[in-house]
Design a protein around this motif. Structure first.
Motif, PDB file in Angstrom:
ATOM      1  N   GLN A 126      -6.005   3.909  -7.335  1.00 61.71           N
ATOM      2  CA  GLN A 126      -5.093   3.666  -8.452  1.00 61.71           C
ATOM      3  C   GLN A 126      -5.743   4.081  -9.768  1.00 61.71           C
ATOM      4  N   LEU A 136       2.503   5.943 -11.476  1.00 64.89           N
ATOM      5  CA  LEU A 136       2.466   5.229 -10.206  1.00 64.89           C
ATOM      6  C   LEU A 136       3.577   4.204 -10.131  1.00 64.89           C
ATOM      7  N   PRO A 139       2.270  -1.404  -7.684  1.00 66.47           N
ATOM      8  CA  PRO A 139       1.005  -1.445  -6.923  1.00 66.47           C
ATOM      9  C   PRO A 139       1.084  -2.422  -5.754  1.00 66.47           C
TER      10      PRO A 139
END
Length: 298
Positions: A126, A136, A139
């Protein structure tokens, strides 16, 4: 001379402590590899069973590809983005594990047209992708044991299903490091969605392993839905466990190299310590001899 010897002794003690930490991490990595590789091995049989179930379904119904196109059934269209699930690591000391994964991911993304969405699993990857200004998605925490893999896969499937319902996902690929013999690994990409005619064709050409052809005794729609659900779950689960096995294999290799380097450093420091100690003794003996000779002359 005393200060130099004290400094060398401190370095020797530090190297000894570091070697103990490395040995502990090596032992943990070796233990983790065993459980993940056993899970992958057990999952291979189940994965093959699911695939044979789909083969039986296609052979029994003899329906066209449009009727069994999972992407069409789940409202996945070409208007959505291409999704990538990249499984990295939370911890370091894994060599080029994450670097190779990011490089492979970027190369794969560049070869496919359309907008992309990326799910990065693991703090290290990440951070790496964020530093490259790659946006992104939500998560997900990397499982720290085999028992936690089910929760991760379930969450991923729920996220995928939600995007399919809103036509925001046209395809899905999973990028991970696949374990190899002798504590090695290779980076690979596996296509998960859409389950289109090309995917069906690969299954329909598969020969049934026995002369007794299978028959479906339940509702075909429910059977197909259950098989597809298990197929997707097993695909993601298998990729995750193989990535975890590869991570620990990479860490084991890194710890073996670190242990070897520490042992070489300890040998060199010991030589320097004994050399300085012997030099100090020689100097003291020389002083004693010189003093004795001076007294004898007097």
């Amino acid at each position: 001379m005393g200060e130099l010897s004290s400094g060398l002794q401190h370095k020797i003690n530090s190297a000894t402590d570091l070697k103990s930490v490395v040995r502990t991490m090596k032992a943990m990595a070796a233990a983790n590899i065993s459980q993940y590789e056993m899970a992958v091995s057990a999952l291979d049989d189940y994965y093959e069973t699911i695939q044979l179930g789909l083969v039986a379904y296609f052979h029994s119904n003899q329906i066209n590809s449009k009727a069994v196109n999972y992407s069409t059934v789940n409202k996945t269209t070409s208007l959505g983005k291409v999704g990538f699930i990249a499984i990295g690591s939370d911890q370091g000391l894994v060599g080029k594990f994450n670097d190779a994964l990011v490089s492979h991911l970027l190369n794969t993304m560049n070869t496919l047209p359309g907008e992309k969405r990326v799910w990065a699993i693991g703090e290290r990857i990440q951070t790496h992708l964020s530093s490259l200004n790659i946006p992104l998605e939500q998560p997900f925490a990397l499982p720290n044991s085999i028992n936690a893999v089910t929760g991760l896969v379930t969450s991923l499937l729920q996220e995928i299903e939600a995007l399919q319902q809103t036509n925001e996902l046209s395809a899905l690929h999973i990028v991970f490091n696949r374990s190899l013999p002798n504590a090695k690994y290779e980076t690979c990409t596996q296509k998960v969605l859409p389950l289109d005619s090309e995917w069906q064709q690969k299954l329909t050409v598969t020969r049934w392993p026995s002369r007794c052809l299978p028959q479906l005794l339940t509702d075909t729609k429910r059977t197909f839905s259950a098989l597809i659900g298990e197929y997707l779950f097993t695909t993601l689960y298998k990729a995750c466990t193989e990535s975890l096995a590869s991570e620990n294999a990479s860490r084991l290799t890194a710890m073996q190299r670190a242990e070897k380097n520490i042992e070489e450093l300890q040998t060199e420091l010991s030589r320097q310590f004994h050399r300085q100690r012997q030099q100090g003794i020689d100097e003291e003996l020389s002083d004693l001899v010189s003093g004795f000779e001076a007294l004898s002359d007097e």
